[in-house]
Design a protein around this motif. Structure first.
Motif, PDB file in Angstrom:
ATOM      1  N   LEU A  46       0.815  -1.213   0.000  1.00 50.12           N
ATOM      2  CA  LEU A  46       0.000   0.000   0.000  1.00 50.12           C
ATOM      3  C   LEU A  46       0.848   1.264   0.000  1.00 50.12           C
ATOM      4  CD1 LEU A  46      -2.868  -0.960   2.476  1.00 50.12           C
ATOM      5  CD2 LEU A  46      -3.125  -0.348   0.067  1.00 50.12           C
ATOM      6  N   ARG A  47       1.879   1.267   0.835  1.00 45.06           N
ATOM      7  CA  ARG A  47       2.720   2.464   0.916  1.00 45.06           C
ATOM      8  C   ARG A  47       3.400   2.758  -0.409  1.00 45.06           C
ATOM      9  NH1 ARG A  47       3.572   4.812   5.791  1.00 45.06           N
ATOM     10  NH2 ARG A  47       2.752   3.742   7.609  1.00 45.06           N
ATOM     11  N   TYR A  48       3.887   1.713  -1.048  1.00 51.83           N
ATOM     12  CA  TYR A  48       4.560   1.932  -2.323  1.00 51.83           C
ATOM     13  C   TYR A  48       3.581   2.265  -3.437  1.00 51.83           C
ATOM     14  CZ  TYR A  48       9.213   0.976  -0.730  1.00 51.83           C
ATOM     15  OH  TYR A  48      10.421   1.074  -0.094  1.00 51.83           O
ATOM     16  N   GLU A  49       2.375   1.698  -3.379  1.00 54.75           N
ATOM     17  CA  GLU A  49       1.383   2.051  -4.382  1.00 54.75           C
ATOM     18  C   GLU A  49       0.973   3.512  -4.243  1.00 54.75           C
ATOM     19  OE1 GLU A  49       0.498   0.599  -6.967  1.00 54.75           O
ATOM     20  OE2 GLU A  49       0.693  -1.568  -6.722  1.00 54.75           O
ATOM     21  N   ASP A 102       1.569   0.033 -12.764  1.00 56.92           N
ATOM     22  CA  ASP A 102       0.762  -0.017 -13.986  1.00 56.92           C
ATOM     23  C   ASP A 102      -0.585  -0.659 -13.709  1.00 56.92           C
ATOM     24  OD1 ASP A 102       3.007   1.019 -15.128  1.00 56.92           O
ATOM     25  OD2 ASP A 102       3.404  -0.681 -16.458  1.00 56.92           O
ATOM     26  N   GLU A 103      -0.573  -1.743 -12.932  1.00 54.33           N
ATOM     27  CA  GLU A 103      -1.809  -2.473 -12.646  1.00 54.33           C
ATOM     28  C   GLU A 103      -2.815  -1.598 -11.903  1.00 54.33           C
ATOM     29  OE1 GLU A 103       1.210  -3.477 -11.970  1.00 54.33           O
ATOM     30  OE2 GLU A 103       1.528  -5.299 -13.167  1.00 54.33           O
ATOM     31  N   VAL A 159      -0.647   5.820 -22.155  1.00 53.45           N
ATOM     32  CA  VAL A 159      -1.838   6.239 -21.409  1.00 53.45           C
ATOM     33  C   VAL A 159      -1.605   6.060 -19.912  1.00 53.45           C
ATOM     34  CG1 VAL A 159      -4.262   5.677 -20.927  1.00 53.45           C
ATOM     35  CG2 VAL A 159      -3.438   5.785 -23.291  1.00 53.45           C
ATOM     36  N   VAL A 160      -1.065   4.914 -19.544  1.00 53.84           N
ATOM     37  CA  VAL A 160      -0.784   4.645 -18.130  1.00 53.84           C
ATOM     38  C   VAL A 160       0.189   5.679 -17.571  1.00 53.84           C
ATOM     39  CG1 VAL A 160       0.310   3.026 -16.530  1.00 53.84           C
ATOM     40  CG2 VAL A 160      -1.305   2.186 -18.246  1.00 53.84           C
ATOM     41  N   ASP A 161       1.244   5.966 -18.324  1.00 54.68           N
ATOM     42  CA  ASP A 161       2.237   6.947 -17.862  1.00 54.68           C
ATOM     43  C   ASP A 161       1.625   8.341 -17.741  1.00 54.68           C
ATOM     44  OD1 ASP A 161       4.155   5.025 -17.701  1.00 54.68           O
ATOM     45  OD2 ASP A 161       5.112   5.497 -19.614  1.00 54.68           O
ATOM     46  N   LYS A 162       0.682   8.646 -18.605  1.00 58.77           N
ATOM     47  CA  LYS A 162       0.037   9.963 -18.561  1.00 58.77           C
ATOM     48  C   LYS A 162      -0.801  10.125 -17.294  1.00 58.77           C
ATOM     49  CE  LYS A 162      -3.496  12.739 -20.923  1.00 58.77           C
ATOM     50  NZ  LYS A 162      -4.419  12.816 -22.093  1.00 58.77           N
ATOM     51  N   TYR A 163      -1.522   9.062 -16.930  1.00 61.65           N
ATOM     52  CA  TYR A 163      -2.452   9.174 -15.798  1.00 61.65           C
ATOM     53  C   TYR A 163      -1.828   8.801 -14.448  1.00 61.65           C
ATOM     54  CZ  TYR A 163      -6.325  10.099 -18.942  1.00 61.65           C
ATOM     55  OH  TYR A 163      -7.160  10.688 -19.867  1.00 61.65           O
ATOM     56  N   ARG A 164      -0.635   8.225 -14.477  1.00 59.20           N
ATOM     57  CA  ARG A 164       0.000   7.827 -13.208  1.00 59.20           C
ATOM     58  C   ARG A 164       0.180   9.006 -12.250  1.00 59.20           C
ATOM     59  NH1 ARG A 164       3.029   3.296 -13.216  1.00 59.20           N
ATOM     60  NH2 ARG A 164       3.723   3.765 -15.350  1.00 59.20           N
ATOM     61  N   PRO A 165       0.801  10.114 -12.693  1.00 58.95           N
ATOM     62  CA  PRO A 165       0.963  11.239 -11.758  1.00 58.95           C
ATOM     63  C   PRO A 165      -0.358  11.833 -11.298  1.00 58.95           C
ATOM     64  CG  PRO A 165       1.655  11.859 -13.981  1.00 58.95           C
ATOM     65  CD  PRO A 165       1.451  10.384 -13.994  1.00 58.95           C
ATOM     66  N   ILE A 166      -1.391  11.732 -12.136  1.00 56.69           N
ATOM     67  CA  ILE A 166      -2.710  12.248 -11.737  1.00 56.69           C
ATOM     68  C   ILE A 166      -3.299  11.370 -10.640  1.00 56.69           C
ATOM     69  CG2 ILE A 166      -5.049  12.767 -12.544  1.00 56.69           C
ATOM     70  CD1 ILE A 166      -3.836  13.240 -15.333  1.00 56.69           C
ATOM     71  N   LYS A 182       9.618   4.856 -11.867  1.00 56.14           N
ATOM     72  CA  LYS A 182      10.281   3.934 -12.787  1.00 56.14           C
ATOM     73  C   LYS A 182      11.212   3.069 -11.971  1.00 56.14           C
ATOM     74  CE  LYS A 182      11.968   3.762 -17.482  1.00 56.14           C
ATOM     75  NZ  LYS A 182      12.301   4.527 -18.686  1.00 56.14           N
ATOM     76  N   ARG A 183      10.893   1.774 -11.899  1.00 58.13           N
ATOM     77  CA  ARG A 183      11.512   0.896 -10.902  1.00 58.13           C
ATOM     78  C   ARG A 183      12.370  -0.170 -11.586  1.00 58.13           C
ATOM     79  NH1 ARG A 183       6.881  -0.815  -7.621  1.00 58.13           N
ATOM     80  NH2 ARG A 183       6.511  -2.468  -9.119  1.00 58.13           N
ATOM     81  N   TYR A 184      13.536  -0.417 -10.986  1.00 53.85           N
ATOM     82  CA  TYR A 184      14.435  -1.461 -11.485  1.00 53.85           C
ATOM     83  C   TYR A 184      14.879  -2.331 -10.315  1.00 53.85           C
ATOM     84  CZ  TYR A 184      14.870   1.649 -15.542  1.00 53.85           C
ATOM     85  OH  TYR A 184      14.616   2.437 -16.625  1.00 53.85           O
ATOM     86  N   VAL A 185      14.877  -3.650 -10.526  1.00 55.81           N
ATOM     87  CA  VAL A 185      15.411  -4.573  -9.528  1.00 55.81           C
ATOM     88  C   VAL A 185      16.925  -4.613  -9.693  1.00 55.81           C
ATOM     89  CG1 VAL A 185      15.438  -6.948  -8.688  1.00 55.81           C
ATOM     90  CG2 VAL A 185      13.308  -5.948  -9.567  1.00 55.81           C
ATOM     91  N   LEU A 186      17.659  -4.246  -8.652  1.00 55.33           N
ATOM     92  CA  LEU A 186      19.110  -4.144  -8.764  1.00 55.33           C
ATOM     93  C   LEU A 186      19.752  -5.468  -9.128  1.00 55.33           C
ATOM     94  CD1 LEU A 186      19.817  -1.723  -5.788  1.00 55.33           C
ATOM     95  CD2 LEU A 186      20.103  -1.247  -8.218  1.00 55.33           C
ATOM     96  N   TYR A 187      19.168  -6.556  -8.643  1.00 55.63           N
ATOM     97  CA  TYR A 187      19.729  -7.880  -8.921  1.00 55.63           C
ATOM     98  C   TYR A 187      19.759  -8.162 -10.421  1.00 55.63           C
ATOM     99  CZ  TYR A 187      20.192 -12.973  -8.905  1.00 55.63           C
ATOM    100  OH  TYR A 187      20.609 -14.250  -9.148  1.00 55.63           O
ATOM    101  N   ASN A 188      18.790  -7.573 -11.157  1.00 58.40           N
ATOM    102  CA  ASN A 188      18.690  -7.836 -12.589  1.00 58.40           C
ATOM    103  C   ASN A 188      19.546  -6.904 -13.440  1.00 58.40           C
ATOM    104  OD1 ASN A 188      16.802  -9.837 -12.072  1.00 58.40           O
ATOM    105  ND2 ASN A 188      15.057  -8.456 -12.259  1.00 58.40           N
ATOM    106  N   LEU A 189      20.183  -5.935 -12.805  1.00 59.55           N
ATOM    107  CA  LEU A 189      20.981  -4.960 -13.540  1.00 59.55           C
ATOM    108  C   LEU A 189      22.459  -5.307 -13.482  1.00 59.55           C
ATOM    109  CD1 LEU A 189      19.377  -1.548 -12.451  1.00 59.55           C
ATOM    110  CD2 LEU A 189      19.147  -2.671 -14.662  1.00 59.55           C
ATOM    111  N   SER A 190      23.079  -5.430 -14.643  1.00 60.33           N
ATOM    112  CA  SER A 190      24.531  -5.591 -14.671  1.00 60.33           C
ATOM    113  C   SER A 190      25.147  -4.236 -14.339  1.00 60.33           C
ATOM    114  CB  SER A 190      24.984  -6.025 -16.068  1.00 60.33           C
ATOM    115  OG  SER A 190      24.761  -4.986 -17.002  1.00 60.33           O
ATOM    116  N   PRO A 191      26.407  -4.195 -13.892  1.00 64.16           N
ATOM    117  CA  PRO A 191      27.056  -2.903 -13.633  1.00 64.16           C
ATOM    118  C   PRO A 191      26.976  -1.960 -14.825  1.00 64.16           C
ATOM    119  CG  PRO A 191      28.367  -4.682 -12.726  1.00 64.16           C
ATOM    120  CD  PRO A 191      27.271  -5.325 -13.516  1.00 64.16           C
TER     121      PRO A 191
END
Length: 318
Positions: free
Chosen positions: A177-180, A186-187, A205-212, A299-308
Motif C-alpha cells: 500500500l505504501r509503495y502504491e 501499472d496495474e 496512457v498509463v504513464d500519462k495518468y499515473r501522476p494524476i 520507474k523501478r528497477y530490480v538491482l539484482y537484474n541490472l549488470s554494472p
C-alpha cells in the motif's frame, strides 16, 4: 508495575549502551535482564540454557547462545550479538538449529533490537524475514501486546503463531500500500482507469495518468486522515537499508559524480544536491526508483537484474 512501565524503565539502560564494548557485556547488561523481565529464570540451566548444543547433520558441537526450555525441549532459540553490531540476516547456526529442534521461535538480538522468527512460509524451515521486530529504544504501542505474548506466564505457541501469521500479512499489505501510494503501479493505474477511460490502456496512457492518480490519492488520504506520504515510505522488513546499494553500484555512482545519502528507510542518489533516485527494499528485493520528468519516483528497477554496465547507463547522461 505494568509490563509497559517495566519496559520503559528497562529501556533507560540503553542510554548507556555506548559504554558496552563486547558481546559478553551485552549479554549480561542487556539481554539476560530483558528475559528476566519476561519472567524467565536466566540462571536456571533447566529453563534457560546457555551455549545450547545440538548436533546438526555432520556438524558437531555447534552452539546457539541460549535456548529457553519447557519440559526438557527448546521452545525458543536465541542468538546474541554485540549491542554495537547491526543485525542483518539471521546466522547460519540459528537457521540450522531451527530445523532440527522442536523450537517454533528464534530470536536474533543485539540487546537493543529484537527480531522474532518462525516458520510461517515453510514448515520446519526458519523464515528469511522476522514476523516481528522491536527496537526497545523506540517501542510502538502495537508492539507491546505482541512482545508480552513471549512472557513466561502467558506463553502460548498456537496463540503467537496465529498472531505472527497475521502480522506477516499486515506488513506485506502495508508495504504494498505504501509503495502504491508513492509509486502507483501499472496495474493500479489500469484498475482506476477501467471505468473512466474507454480506449486501450497503452503504456503511454498509463504513464500519462499515473501522476494524476498519485496526486488524487495523496489529496484523498491527506484530506481524510491527515496522513502524508511526502516523505519516503516506511519499509517494514528491517534489513539494514543502507546496504541497498552494493559497493559496485556505489563506486559507479561516485565515478559519475553522484552522491549517496543514507536515510532511515534506504538510500538517496543525488546530483548537485537534488535527489534523482531512491533505493529501497521492496517486496524483499533491492530496487531503485528513478525520478521522472514529472518529479515522481515510479520507474523501478530490480538491482539484482541490472549488470554494472546497465546500471551505469541509467545514470550516465553524458
Amino acid at each position: 508495575m505494568s509490563f509497559e512501565e517495566q519496559l520503559q524503565e528497562f529501556s533507560k539502560k540503553l542510554e548507556h549502551a555506548k559504554n558496552i564494548r563486547t558481546e559478553e557485556a551485552t549479554k549480561m547488561t542487556l539481554i539476560l535482564p530483558f528475559f528476566q523481565l519476561l519472567g524467565y529464570d536466566v540462571f536456571n540451566p533447566i529453563e534457560f540454557v546457555p551455549e545450547y548444543t545440538a548436533d546438526v547433520g555432520t556438524k558437531r558441537g555447534e552452539k546457539v547462545d541460549y535456548a529457553i526450555m519447557k519440559d526438557g525441549q527448546p521452545i525458543i532459540l536465541i542468538e546474541a550479538k554485540y549491542v554495537g553490531e547491526k543485525l542483518k540476516k539471521h546466522t547460519s547456526q540459528l537457521y540450522r538449529y531451527f530445523s532440527v529442534t522442536p523450537a517454533k521461535f528464534a530470536i536474533l538480538t543485539n540487546g537493543k533490537v529484537y527480531k522474532f522468527y518462525s516458520d510461517l512460509v515453510e514448515p520446519n524451515k526458519m523464515d528469511e524475514n522476522p514476523f516481528l521486530e522491536v527496537d526497545l529504544s523506540d517501542i510502538k504501542p502495537a508492539q507491546l501486546n505482541e512482545l508480552q505474548k513471549f512472557s513466561k506466564d502467558v506463553f502460548d505457541v498456537d496463540l503467537i503463531l496465529g498472531a505472527a501469521s497475521e502480522l506477516r500479512y499486515i506488513d506485506e499489505f502495508k508495504s504494498i500500500l505504501r509503495y502504491e501510494f508513492e509509486y502507483p503501479s501499472d496495474e493500479l493505474v489500469r484498475f482506476f482507469l477501467k471505468d473512466l477511460y474507454e480506449g486501450v490502456k497503452t503504456k503511454n496512457v498509463v504513464d500519462k495518468y499515473r501522476p494524476i492518480l498519485h496526486k488524487a490519492m495523496q489529496l484523498y488520504i491527506n484530506g481524510d486522515t491527515g496522513i502524508t506520504f511526502n516523505s519516503s515510505p516506511e519499509v517494514p522488513y528491517s534489513i539494514e537499508q543502507s546496504d541497498c546499494l552494493d559497493p559496485i553500484y556505489s563506486d559507479i555512482l561516485h565515478r559519475l559524480g553522484y552522491d549517496i545519502e543514507n536515510t532511515e528507510n534506504g538510500q538517496h542518489v543525488l546530483k548537485d544536491n537534488e535527489i534523482v533516485a531512491k533505493a529501497y527494499l521492496y517486496k524483499h528485493k533491492k530496487q531503485i526508483f528513478m525520478k521522472s520528468n514529472s518529479g515522481i519516483f515510479f520507474k523501478r528497477y530490480v538491482l539484482y537484474n541490472l549488470s554494472p554496465n546497465s546500471f551505469g547507463k541509467l545514470f550516465n547522461t553524458t
